[in-house]
Design a protein around this motif. Structure first.
Motif, PDB file in Angstrom:
ATOM      1  N   ASN A   9       0.830  -1.199   0.000  1.00  8.48           N
ATOM      2  CA  ASN A   9       0.000   0.000   0.000  1.00  8.48           C
ATOM      3  C   ASN A   9       0.864   1.249   0.000  1.00  8.48           C
ATOM      4  O   ASN A   9       1.920   1.279   0.646  1.00  8.48           O
ATOM      5  CB  ASN A   9      -0.892   0.027   1.240  1.00  8.48           C
ATOM      6  N   GLY A  10       0.416   2.264  -0.721  1.00  8.67           N
ATOM      7  CA  GLY A  10       1.128   3.533  -0.753  1.00  8.67           C
ATOM      8  C   GLY A  10       0.181   4.701  -0.878  1.00  8.67           C
ATOM      9  O   GLY A  10      -1.041   4.541  -0.950  1.00  8.67           O
ATOM     10  N   THR A  11       0.761   5.876  -0.930  1.00 10.16           N
ATOM     11  CA  THR A  11      -0.049   7.095  -0.965  1.00 10.16           C
ATOM     12  C   THR A  11      -0.752   7.318  -2.293  1.00 10.16           C
ATOM     13  O   THR A  11      -1.609   8.188  -2.405  1.00 10.16           O
ATOM     14  CB  THR A  11       0.836   8.316  -0.653  1.00 10.16           C
ATOM     15  N   LYS A  12      -0.406   6.518  -3.313  1.00 11.72           N
ATOM     16  CA  LYS A  12      -1.053   6.663  -4.624  1.00 11.72           C
ATOM     17  C   LYS A  12      -1.733   5.393  -5.106  1.00 11.72           C
ATOM     18  O   LYS A  12      -2.379   5.418  -6.162  1.00 11.72           O
ATOM     19  CB  LYS A  12      -0.029   7.117  -5.672  1.00 11.72           C
ATOM     20  N   GLY A  13      -1.572   4.278  -4.390  1.00 15.15           N
ATOM     21  CA  GLY A  13      -2.198   3.059  -4.885  1.00 15.15           C
ATOM     22  C   GLY A  13      -1.772   1.822  -4.122  1.00 15.15           C
ATOM     23  O   GLY A  13      -1.099   1.900  -3.084  1.00 15.15           O
ATOM     24  N   ARG A  14      -2.161   0.672  -4.672  1.00 14.20           N
ATOM     25  CA  ARG A  14      -1.946  -0.619  -4.007  1.00 14.20           C
ATOM     26  C   ARG A  14      -1.570  -1.665  -5.055  1.00 14.20           C
ATOM     27  O   ARG A  14      -2.112  -1.681  -6.172  1.00 14.20           O
ATOM     28  CB  ARG A  14      -3.223  -1.029  -3.282  1.00 14.20           C
ATOM     29  N   ILE A  15      -0.646  -2.549  -4.683  1.00 10.82           N
ATOM     30  CA  ILE A  15      -0.249  -3.695  -5.500  1.00 10.82           C
ATOM     31  C   ILE A  15      -0.651  -4.965  -4.760  1.00 10.82           C
ATOM     32  O   ILE A  15      -0.426  -5.088  -3.551  1.00 10.82           O
ATOM     33  CB  ILE A  15       1.266  -3.697  -5.756  1.00 10.82           C
ATOM     34  N   GLU A  16      -1.214  -5.913  -5.495  1.00  9.83           N
ATOM     35  CA  GLU A  16      -1.529  -7.219  -4.927  1.00  9.83           C
ATOM     36  C   GLU A  16      -1.019  -8.316  -5.865  1.00  9.83           C
ATOM     37  O   GLU A  16      -1.061  -8.169  -7.089  1.00  9.83           O
ATOM     38  CB  GLU A  16      -3.038  -7.418  -4.766  1.00  9.83           C
ATOM     39  N   THR A  17      -0.539  -9.407  -5.273  1.00  9.25           N
ATOM     40  CA  THR A  17      -0.240 -10.604  -6.069  1.00  9.25           C
ATOM     41  C   THR A  17      -0.325 -11.815  -5.171  1.00  9.25           C
ATOM     42  O   THR A  17      -0.208 -11.719  -3.940  1.00  9.25           O
ATOM     43  CB  THR A  17       1.146 -10.520  -6.743  1.00  9.25           C
ATOM     44  N   LYS A  18      -0.530 -12.957  -5.797  1.00  6.67           N
ATOM     45  CA  LYS A  18      -0.608 -14.227  -5.077  1.00  6.67           C
ATOM     46  C   LYS A  18       0.080 -15.288  -5.919  1.00  6.67           C
ATOM     47  O   LYS A  18      -0.186 -15.410  -7.110  1.00  6.67           O
ATOM     48  CB  LYS A  18      -2.057 -14.631  -4.830  1.00  6.67           C
ATOM     49  N   LEU A  51      -5.168   4.737  -6.180  1.00  6.40           N
ATOM     50  CA  LEU A  51      -5.957   5.140  -5.022  1.00  6.40           C
ATOM     51  C   LEU A  51      -7.351   5.602  -5.441  1.00  6.40           C
ATOM     52  O   LEU A  51      -8.337   5.366  -4.731  1.00  6.40           O
ATOM     53  CB  LEU A  51      -5.223   6.263  -4.263  1.00  6.40           C
ATOM     54  N   PHE A  52      -7.437   6.242  -6.601  1.00  3.56           N
ATOM     55  CA  PHE A  52      -8.729   6.660  -7.151  1.00  3.56           C
ATOM     56  C   PHE A  52      -8.763   6.236  -8.620  1.00  3.56           C
ATOM     57  O   PHE A  52      -8.156   6.867  -9.469  1.00  3.56           O
ATOM     58  CB  PHE A  52      -8.910   8.180  -7.034  1.00  3.56           C
ATOM     59  N   GLY A  53      -9.429   5.144  -8.932  1.00  2.00           N
ATOM     60  CA  GLY A  53      -9.463   4.692 -10.318  1.00  2.00           C
ATOM     61  C   GLY A  53      -9.698   3.204 -10.409  1.00  2.00           C
ATOM     62  O   GLY A  53      -9.952   2.517  -9.417  1.00  2.00           O
ATOM     63  N   GLY A  54      -9.581   2.672 -11.621  1.00  2.00           N
ATOM     64  CA  GLY A  54      -9.902   1.276 -11.880  1.00  2.00           C
ATOM     65  C   GLY A  54      -8.711   0.353 -11.741  1.00  2.00           C
ATOM     66  O   GLY A  54      -7.546   0.759 -11.848  1.00  2.00           O
ATOM     67  N   LYS A  55      -9.003  -0.909 -11.554  1.00  2.00           N
ATOM     68  CA  LYS A  55      -7.994  -1.961 -11.399  1.00  2.00           C
ATOM     69  C   LYS A  55      -7.294  -2.252 -12.719  1.00  2.00           C
ATOM     70  O   LYS A  55      -7.913  -2.265 -13.778  1.00  2.00           O
ATOM     71  CB  LYS A  55      -8.678  -3.220 -10.871  1.00  2.00           C
ATOM     72  N   GLU A  56      -5.987  -2.508 -12.633  1.00  2.00           N
ATOM     73  CA  GLU A  56      -5.190  -2.920 -13.796  1.00  2.00           C
ATOM     74  C   GLU A  56      -4.502  -4.242 -13.468  1.00  2.00           C
ATOM     75  O   GLU A  56      -3.825  -4.351 -12.445  1.00  2.00           O
ATOM     76  CB  GLU A  56      -4.136  -1.856 -14.119  1.00  2.00           C
ATOM     77  N   THR A  57      -4.696  -5.234 -14.324  1.00  2.00           N
ATOM     78  CA  THR A  57      -4.038  -6.527 -14.134  1.00  2.00           C
ATOM     79  C   THR A  57      -2.836  -6.613 -15.059  1.00  2.00           C
ATOM     80  O   THR A  57      -2.959  -6.405 -16.271  1.00  2.00           O
ATOM     81  CB  THR A  57      -5.001  -7.689 -14.418  1.00  2.00           C
ATOM     82  N   ILE A  58      -1.679  -6.918 -14.478  1.00  2.00           N
ATOM     83  CA  ILE A  58      -0.421  -6.933 -15.212  1.00  2.00           C
ATOM     84  C   ILE A  58       0.053  -8.374 -15.355  1.00  2.00           C
ATOM     85  O   ILE A  58       0.222  -9.093 -14.362  1.00  2.00           O
ATOM     86  CB  ILE A  58       0.646  -6.091 -14.479  1.00  2.00           C
ATOM     87  N   HIS A  59       0.244  -8.810 -16.595  1.00  2.00           N
ATOM     88  CA  HIS A  59       0.769 -10.145 -16.875  1.00  2.00           C
ATOM     89  C   HIS A  59       2.272 -10.029 -17.097  1.00  2.00           C
ATOM     90  O   HIS A  59       2.736  -9.143 -17.807  1.00  2.00           O
ATOM     91  CB  HIS A  59       0.097 -10.735 -18.111  1.00  2.00           C
ATOM     92  N   VAL A  60       3.008 -10.936 -16.492  1.00  3.61           N
ATOM     93  CA  VAL A  60       4.470 -10.911 -16.571  1.00  3.61           C
ATOM     94  C   VAL A  60       4.950 -12.167 -17.284  1.00  3.61           C
ATOM     95  O   VAL A  60       4.506 -13.279 -16.962  1.00  3.61           O
ATOM     96  CB  VAL A  60       5.096 -10.827 -15.162  1.00  3.61           C
ATOM     97  N   VAL A  61       5.828 -11.995 -18.259  1.00  2.00           N
ATOM     98  CA  VAL A  61       6.367 -13.145 -18.996  1.00  2.00           C
ATOM     99  C   VAL A  61       7.245 -13.970 -18.062  1.00  2.00           C
ATOM    100  O   VAL A  61       8.204 -13.448 -17.493  1.00  2.00           O
ATOM    101  CB  VAL A  61       7.187 -12.676 -20.214  1.00  2.00           C
ATOM    102  N   PRO A  62       6.926 -15.240 -17.856  1.00  2.00           N
ATOM    103  CA  PRO A  62       7.723 -16.064 -16.938  1.00  2.00           C
ATOM    104  C   PRO A  62       9.079 -16.427 -17.529  1.00  2.00           C
ATOM    105  O   PRO A  62       9.283 -16.380 -18.739  1.00  2.00           O
ATOM    106  CB  PRO A  62       6.860 -17.303 -16.739  1.00  2.00           C
ATOM    107  N   LYS A  63       9.990 -16.790 -16.654  1.00  2.00           N
ATOM    108  CA  LYS A  63      11.314 -17.274 -17.052  1.00  2.00           C
ATOM    109  C   LYS A  63      11.518 -18.674 -16.489  1.00  2.00           C
ATOM    110  O   LYS A  63      11.009 -19.013 -15.421  1.00  2.00           O
ATOM    111  CB  LYS A  63      12.407 -16.350 -16.518  1.00  2.00           C
ATOM    112  N   ALA A  64      12.279 -19.477 -17.197  1.00  2.00           N
ATOM    113  CA  ALA A  64      12.588 -20.819 -16.718  1.00  2.00           C
ATOM    114  C   ALA A  64      13.668 -20.751 -15.646  1.00  2.00           C
ATOM    115  O   ALA A  64      14.469 -19.821 -15.613  1.00  2.00           O
ATOM    116  CB  ALA A  64      13.044 -21.698 -17.880  1.00  2.00           C
ATOM    117  N   GLY A  65      13.682 -21.763 -14.770  1.00  2.96           N
ATOM    118  CA  GLY A  65      14.726 -21.834 -13.761  1.00  2.96           C
ATOM    119  C   GLY A  65      14.165 -21.747 -12.361  1.00  2.96           C
ATOM    120  O   GLY A  65      13.009 -21.378 -12.144  1.00  2.96           O
ATOM    121  N   GLY A  66      15.010 -22.106 -11.394  1.00  2.00           N
ATOM    122  CA  GLY A  66      14.596 -22.134 -10.006  1.00  2.00           C
ATOM    123  C   GLY A  66      14.278 -20.765  -9.451  1.00  2.00           C
ATOM    124  O   GLY A  66      14.655 -19.737 -10.000  1.00  2.00           O
ATOM    125  N   HIS A  67      13.549 -20.783  -8.323  1.00  3.96           N
ATOM    126  CA  HIS A  67      13.137 -19.572  -7.623  1.00  3.96           C
ATOM    127  C   HIS A  67      12.425 -18.591  -8.561  1.00  3.96           C
ATOM    128  O   HIS A  67      12.798 -17.430  -8.687  1.00  3.96           O
ATOM    129  CB  HIS A  67      14.326 -18.912  -6.927  1.00  3.96           C
TER     130      HIS A  67
END
Length: 441
Positions: free
Chosen positions: A322-331, A352-368
């Motif tokens: 959480n921050g003064t301009k918005g929020r990030i969530e992931t699971k 903080l004031f506006g619509g949700k944006e869902t961000i897709h991230v290109v995965p990488k192979a390998g541990g962790h």
């Protein structure tokens, strides 16, 4: 260009898989392993069997560190043994003005943090702590969102980490189960998590308050078939009655689950002398916790609410920033050992004031989460010139993560808040009482 020469202190499972294999394969044009150090000769034999190209490499016992440095003349030291041994090799390498690469946790105590910080401040060499979780594409994208100002000034973080019954139990089968070896799991494991938060938000932890308990493992564990010390999974007569063992086994065969990075090279006791990695998870020598709930205060006002549980049906975490301009969530839920369908991990951004944006991230192979190959490239090829922010951890980052972990288990023991700076002061006072100097950070 001449190859850079490395010695490895601690020929462990982690050393074999994380460093030796890629150094001999992917990075062989840049690396040369010129010496191996370990307390157990069986580890050398196992290493040479797995990596015949290393046969004939000079080997040394722990007391021969100085001899190894003198004879092999390395450019860098890799430290990957049992956690409590890290400090001596890190300090020794830095005192020789060598670069040092250390597995996490950097060390296990505030006292050893001070030793490393002193050595780094007086060395021409540089310490790198391999916090590979930073390099996961999901985690780097979260860092970038914060740097872009999407959440503003970070005010609070909620982080709940879940370790499944296979991975969690593994810590209580091995040397990690003794605080003297590992610092406890708030140090050995949670330093990963604390470093991520510290790095994401760009703030320094000041104080922690926590509760901790041993709920699942140890002799009082509710699923302990028999209160009897000295058992080992490989020879245990009551393992058909052990829910933790049978979750991953049948009556006739022990099963190694998919995505196993826990002890794939350590499941055979004959790889070691006088040590078995299959000790009973209900043994009375266990002196660490398996559950924590904590709060951490930061120097620029942020607060962290953190929990970790080492006996959960699935592996993963939930995060909110959480921050003064918005929020990030992931699971995240790791798919390899989950008993249900696992959705793609995404990042949800809420202004903080506006619509949700869902961000897709290109995965990488390998541990962790794809982080292992990327951190190895930075270590052996140099920093990625396309990356515009710092990502590799050094001595200060390593110390802050360890001090947070130590503050948490000490807070749980004392039932009071612990200031991280007090842990360094305690080590300074102990050093002064022995006739040494003091160093303040």
């Amino acid at each position: 260009m001449a190859k850079k020469k490395y010695v490895i202190c601690g020929v462990s499972t982690r050393a074999n898989g994380m460093f030796i294999r890629p150094m001999l394969d992917t990075f062989h044009q840049h690396c040369e392993i010129v010496g191996l150090l370990d307390a157990d000769p069986s580890r050398f034999a196992n290493c040479f069997k797995k990596f015949p190209a290393l046969t004939g490499t000079p080997v040394y016992a722990p007391a021969q560190f100085e001899q190894m440095i003198e004879e092999t003349k390395p450019d860098a030291v890799i430290v990957a043994g049992v956690d409590y041994t890290h400090a001596d090799y890190i300090v020794g390498g830095l005192q020789h003005d060598l670069d040092v690469i250390s597995e996490k946790p950097m060390v296990t105590t505030g006292s050893d943090c001070k030793r490393v910080l002193d050595a780094q401040s007086n060395s021409k060499g540089k310490l790198y702590v391999t916090f590979n979780y930073r390099y996961s594409p999901i985690h780097t994208r979260i860092k970038e969102l914060i740097l872009e100002g999407r959440v503003g000034r970070v005010t609070s973080v909620d982080l709940n980490w879940y370790i499944d019954t296979y991975h969690g139990a593994s810590y209580f089968k091995r040397w990690n189960r003794k605080r003297g070896n590992s610092g406890g799991l708030s140090v050995h494991k949670s330093t990963h998590h604390f470093d991520l938060v510290n790095w994401w938000i760009g703030q320094k932890p000041l104080e922690a308050f926590a509760y901790g308990a041993l709920h699942y493992f140890g002799p009082e564990g509710e699923l302990n078939p028999v209160k009897e010390d000295g058992r080992h999974c490989g020879t245990c007569r009551v393992k058909p009655s052990c829910s933790y063992f049978m979750r991953w086994s049948s009556r006739s065969k022990e099963i190694v689950p998919p995505d196993d990075h826990v002890n794939a090279l350590e499941i055979k006791p004959d790889h070691f002398t006088g040590y078995r990695p299959d000790g009973c998870i209900f043994d009375s020598e266990i002196d660490i916790e398996d559950t924590y709930a904590a709060v951490v205060k930061y120097d620029k006002g942020a607060m962290l609410s953190y929990s970790v549980n080492f006996s959960v049906p699935y592996e993963g975490y939930r995060l909110a920033i959480n921050g003064t301009k918005g929020r990030i969530e992931t699971k995240e839920i790791m798919s390899g050992r989950a008993s249900f369908h696992v959705p793609e991990q995404t990042i949800d951004y809420f202004p903080l004031f506006g619509g949700k944006e869902t961000i897709h991230v290109v995965p990488k192979a390998g541990g962790h989460g794809g982080g292992d190959p990327l951190i190895l490239e930075d270590l052996f090829l140099g920093p990625d010139p396309q990356r515009h922010y710092d990502i590799m951890a050094g001595a200060e980052a390593g110390a802050l993560a360890v001090l947070t972990g130590e503050a948490i288990w000490k807070s749980a023991a004392a039932n009071q808040p612990i200031r991280l700076s007090d842990l360094l002061v305690e080590s300074e006072l102990a050093e002064v009482s022995r006739g040494g100097g003091a160093h303040r950070v």
